[in-house]
Design a protein around this motif. Structure first.
Motif: not given
Length: 136
Positions: A9-30
């Motif tokens: 299924e197509p998605a609007l966001q690349d969640l894997g990339t978002l997670s890889t970039v933002l989680r190490p910066m301390g963001y929690t993803l919901a």
């Protein structure tokens, strides 16, 4: 570009990339999703699935696990969610607020939702206060 997630299924966001970039910066993803696309495992910290199958019965729920199951109540039989309950930590029933309906309809639906929660202890009441106040 659109990213393809599991199930093709197509998605609007690349969640894997978002997670890889933002989680190490301390963001929690919901995320809150209708569940029609299965999400990649391990990239999100909180998953809320709010299925719309009560309004679109031909839509298949593919995201069958998560932290929160939030069902918008329009009078449907809650047994349709029985097989999902064990795979979510929190279960919320939310009265549908329909701007196209009058106050009487919305009030009755709120009352029916409240009564369903009282009768079904596995569900908690969830209210979108901003809709009832008219401040979307």
């Amino acid at each position: 570009n659109r990213t393809v997630l599991t199930g093709g299924e197509p998605a609007l966001q690349d969640l894997g990339t978002l997670s890889t970039v933002l989680r190490p910066m301390g963001y929690t993803l919901a995320i809150e999703t209708n569940g029609t696309i299965e999400l990649p495992k391990g990239v999100l910290d909180w998953i809320c699935v709010s299925p719309k199958d009560q309004m679109y019965p031909n839509v298949k729920i593919r995201q069958r696990t998560g932290d929160e199951l939030k069902v918008v109540y329009v009078g449907q039989d809650l047994q349709m969610y029985e097989e999902l309950l064990n795979d979510f930590d929190h279960h919320y029933l939310q009265p549908c607020y329909d701007e196209e309906k009058d106050l009487d309809w919305n009030g009755k639906n709120f009352r029916q939702t409240y009564e369903m929660v009282k009768q079904n202890s596995e569900w908690c009441l969830s209210i979108q206060t901003q809709k009832w106040m008219g401040v979307d």
